[in-house]
Write a protein that holds these residues in place. Sequence first.
Motif, mmCIF file in Angstrom:
data_model
loop_
_atom_site.group_PDB
_atom_site.id
_atom_site.type_symbol
_atom_site.label_atom_id
_atom_site.label_comp_id
_atom_site.label_asym_id
_atom_site.label_seq_id
_atom_site.Cartn_x
_atom_site.Cartn_y
_atom_site.Cartn_z
ATOM 1 N N VAL A 234 0.870 -1.179 0.000
ATOM 2 C CA VAL A 234 0.000 0.000 0.000
ATOM 3 C C VAL A 234 0.905 1.226 0.000
ATOM 4 C CG1 VAL A 234 -1.500 1.383 1.515
ATOM 5 C CG2 VAL A 234 -1.997 -1.032 1.140
ATOM 6 N N MET A 235 0.555 2.220 -0.797
ATOM 7 C CA MET A 235 1.299 3.477 -0.736
ATOM 8 C C MET A 235 0.333 4.612 -0.427
ATOM 9 S SD MET A 235 3.917 5.138 -3.369
ATOM 10 C CE MET A 235 3.449 6.660 -4.082
ATOM 11 N N ASP A 236 0.687 5.417 0.571
ATOM 12 C CA ASP A 236 -0.169 6.528 1.011
ATOM 13 C C ASP A 236 0.690 7.784 1.159
ATOM 14 O OD1 ASP A 236 -2.378 7.936 1.974
ATOM 15 O OD2 ASP A 236 -2.639 6.739 3.780
ATOM 16 N N LEU A 258 8.436 3.798 6.411
ATOM 17 C CA LEU A 258 8.227 2.352 6.590
ATOM 18 C C LEU A 258 7.259 2.096 7.728
ATOM 19 C CD1 LEU A 258 11.882 0.953 6.455
ATOM 20 C CD2 LEU A 258 10.336 1.508 4.565
ATOM 21 N N SER A 259 7.024 3.117 8.518
ATOM 22 C CA SER A 259 6.165 2.958 9.688
ATOM 23 C C SER A 259 5.614 4.330 10.015
ATOM 24 C CB SER A 259 6.995 2.418 10.853
ATOM 25 O OG SER A 259 6.189 2.334 12.008
ATOM 26 N N GLU A 260 4.708 4.399 10.963
ATOM 27 C CA GLU A 260 4.314 5.703 11.468
ATOM 28 C C GLU A 260 4.210 5.661 12.971
ATOM 29 O OE1 GLU A 260 0.830 5.915 8.834
ATOM 30 O OE2 GLU A 260 -0.437 6.146 10.575
ATOM 31 N N LYS A 261 4.341 6.814 13.593
ATOM 32 C CA LYS A 261 4.319 6.872 15.045
ATOM 33 C C LYS A 261 2.952 6.426 15.578
ATOM 34 C CE LYS A 261 6.930 10.113 17.123
ATOM 35 N NZ LYS A 261 7.389 11.485 17.504
ATOM 36 N N GLY A 262 2.949 5.944 16.808
ATOM 37 C CA GLY A 262 1.695 5.614 17.465
ATOM 38 C C GLY A 262 1.075 6.886 18.008
ATOM 39 N N GLN A 263 -0.052 6.723 18.660
ATOM 40 C CA GLN A 263 -0.727 7.908 19.167
ATOM 41 C C GLN A 263 -1.472 7.581 20.458
ATOM 42 O OE1 GLN A 263 -3.819 11.212 17.740
ATOM 43 N NE2 GLN A 263 -2.884 10.146 16.032
ATOM 44 N N ALA A 264 -1.550 8.556 21.350
ATOM 45 C CA ALA A 264 -2.398 8.391 22.525
ATOM 46 C C ALA A 264 -3.075 9.715 22.827
ATOM 47 C CB ALA A 264 -1.575 7.939 23.727
ATOM 48 N N ALA A 265 -4.362 9.635 23.133
ATOM 49 C CA ALA A 265 -5.087 10.801 23.630
ATOM 50 C C ALA A 265 -5.305 10.525 25.110
ATOM 51 C CB ALA A 265 -6.408 10.953 22.899
ATOM 52 N N SER A 455 -3.467 4.832 5.925
ATOM 53 C CA SER A 455 -2.866 3.522 5.625
ATOM 54 C C SER A 455 -2.745 2.646 6.866
ATOM 55 C CB SER A 455 -1.495 3.700 4.972
ATOM 56 O OG SER A 455 -0.553 4.159 5.919
ATOM 57 N N ARG A 456 -2.809 3.260 8.054
ATOM 58 C CA ARG A 456 -2.652 2.449 9.265
ATOM 59 C C ARG A 456 -3.804 1.464 9.451
ATOM 60 N NH1 ARG A 456 -4.740 7.154 11.521
ATOM 61 N NH2 ARG A 456 -6.328 6.834 13.117
ATOM 62 N N HIS A 457 -4.932 1.718 8.765
ATOM 63 C CA HIS A 457 -6.061 0.792 8.877
ATOM 64 C C HIS A 457 -5.877 -0.451 7.997
ATOM 65 C CE1 HIS A 457 -8.043 3.812 11.239
ATOM 66 N NE2 HIS A 457 -7.982 4.687 10.255
ATOM 67 N N PHE A 458 -4.810 -0.502 7.205
ATOM 68 C CA PHE A 458 -4.633 -1.573 6.223
ATOM 69 C C PHE A 458 -3.718 -2.705 6.684
ATOM 70 C CE2 PHE A 458 -6.744 -0.134 2.293
ATOM 71 C CZ PHE A 458 -7.212 1.098 2.749
ATOM 72 N N VAL A 459 -3.354 -2.719 7.977
ATOM 73 C CA VAL A 459 -2.351 -3.693 8.436
ATOM 74 C C VAL A 459 -2.762 -5.160 8.232
ATOM 75 C CG1 VAL A 459 -1.040 -2.292 10.075
ATOM 76 C CG2 VAL A 459 -3.183 -3.344 10.795
ATOM 77 N N ASP A 460 -4.062 -5.457 8.180
ATOM 78 C CA ASP A 460 -4.462 -6.853 7.979
ATOM 79 C C ASP A 460 -4.459 -7.251 6.501
ATOM 80 O OD1 ASP A 460 -4.782 -7.191 10.673
ATOM 81 O OD2 ASP A 460 -6.953 -6.780 10.636
ATOM 82 N N ASN A 464 3.224 -4.594 3.991
ATOM 83 C CA ASN A 464 4.091 -3.577 3.407
ATOM 84 C C ASN A 464 3.342 -2.300 3.091
ATOM 85 O OD1 ASN A 464 6.601 -5.080 3.323
ATOM 86 N ND2 ASN A 464 5.398 -6.450 2.011
ATOM 87 N N ILE A 465 3.453 -1.350 4.005
ATOM 88 C CA ILE A 465 2.787 -0.062 3.845
ATOM 89 C C ILE A 465 3.867 1.012 3.748
ATOM 90 C CG2 ILE A 465 1.206 1.583 4.931
ATOM 91 C CD1 ILE A 465 -0.155 -0.781 6.305
#
Length: 522
Positions: A234-236, A258-265, A455-460, A464-465
């Motif tokens: 996937v490319m975003d 190759l990755s993106e940071k996580g997040q917390a509220a 793209s983070r919703h596409f992990v399943d 390769n994102i």
Amino acid sequence: MTESGSKLRIFKILKIIISSLLITVLLLFTIAAIRTLSLDVNAGLQLAHWEKTNNKSLVIDHHQREELLANFKEAIRIPTVSFSNTESNTTALLEFDRFLRKAFPTVFSSSLVHHELVGNYSHLFWVKGSQPELVPYMLLAHIDVVPASESDGWEAPPFSAKEIDGFIYGRGTIDDKNSLMGILQALEYLLLKGYAPRRGFYIGLGHDEEINGLNGAMNIVRVLKQRGVQLLFVMDEGLTISDGIIPGLEGPAALIGLSEKGQAAVKLSVSVAPGHASMPPRETSIGILATAVKRLEDNPMPRLFGYGPEGDTFEHLAHKFSFPLKFIMSNLWLFSPLLSRILERKPVSNAFVRTTTAVTFFNAGVKINVIPSLAEAYVNLRIHSAQSVEEVLDIIKDTVGDQRVKVELVDGFDPLPISGADEKAFGFQIIKKTVLDLFPTVTVAPGICIGNTDSRHFVDLTKNIYRFSPAWFKPGDPERFHGINERISTKNYEEMIVFYFNLIQNCDIRKLPEPHSSVHEL
Ligand SMILES: CC/C=C\C/C=C\C/C=C\C/C=C\C/C=C\C/C=C\CCC(=O)O
Ligand SMILES: N[C@@H](Cc1ccccc1)C(=O)O
Ligand SMILES: [Zn+2]
Ligand SMILES: [Zn+2]
């Protein structure tokens, strides 16, 4: 023992300590020097060995230039704003749908393309390949934008798409209508030239990325899962080509996320008994909460530079730094503490060093003469690859260190898995080749995306994102992201179209060239 004898012993011990220290330093530097010299600059890929394909080329003539710029400007003028978690401009989203059908008639009428609406306003396209055994890939972009008001200091109204000195100004010009329009315009031109892909591919256009993608990207994923689809990659949107932004780097660099940071509220709250303002307690809920917030700002999260994929970035870029820096960059195992201290000085590079802490809401008080019973603040954390939501939450509780302040996780997710970047990573190598063909002076390196994307919703659906678009960023440009004077040059927008035009065709190779036995250039 005599006094002079014991002095002699101390002297001897000191000598041993100093010489072993010297030897250690010498050894470390020798290892560092060997690493610097043995760096594999091209990470194994020889472009000449690529399978031959008869790629069509795109030479943009005067008429096409006018047409593609008119399309892009029209897209910018439709204010597809996501205002808050629950509020979008649905009128604009409907208008955008009508606009796409008008701007790209071939995409919407071709027998090779299947189009459907998902979640009312998001779009999913399937472009059929002639060889169904080739695993499909997917390109993503988003329709919505964050709010913008001219009074913040824009040089042109944010939904005007006004052209000034070769730049088109407007909300969405770099986030993310440039990718969206670039992809569809490229497909329109490919289809007009009679192109039919060998490898099928999907295009997904989410309408609510800026408010988490719950109705857009997540529904697209649901639909694809129901159909049993697996994706090659996937490319975003995400990282870009940066030129003059990384301190000390000579020449431009394309960083592929190759990755993106996580997040917390995280919600902080203090609750006390209300009362009359004429007899206040020593501390109010506001004072207690303010102290907690100040502690968080005074004590940033630990430096973790070099513990995530950002270490790889510099190892790939090392050969583009001049000498003393080259030595430092190729030896992060030794120098990352030093480099962290340089990078953390600016907000954009600090984001690569640690989990960032941003206090974004602070609410309290009901009336001038009432002691407020409740004070609340929200903290938005962007989590470094080497940490998790849980670890970050523990650190927050420790730092606040006050039982009266309730610390609750509202929502969050861990940093995303790290996609491949080696010789066998199809998506990475295709993106790299496409960048190098178009921009031969650019150095391509893996990176980590500091913002979050659909793209983070596409992990399943794939391991390769990649988060990348070929927008050029010069000093001052990162601030335009969600900021004022967001803009793209007309030249760069054209390059983006050519990039997607070539990328789609490059994906038609059946497999990557055999990896070169990794020859190290000494
Ligand atoms: C180690 C790095 C040192 C210096 C910084 C280098 C390059 C950074 C360049 C550009 C980064 C600027 C903006 C990108 C930030 C976030 C974009 C990612 C996703 C956007 C998602 C969205 O809001 O829609
Ligand atoms: N693109 C957004 C995604 C997001 C939406 C809503 C809340 C938080 C994040 C960002 O990274 O900021
Ligand atoms: Zn975006
Ligand atoms: Zn955005």
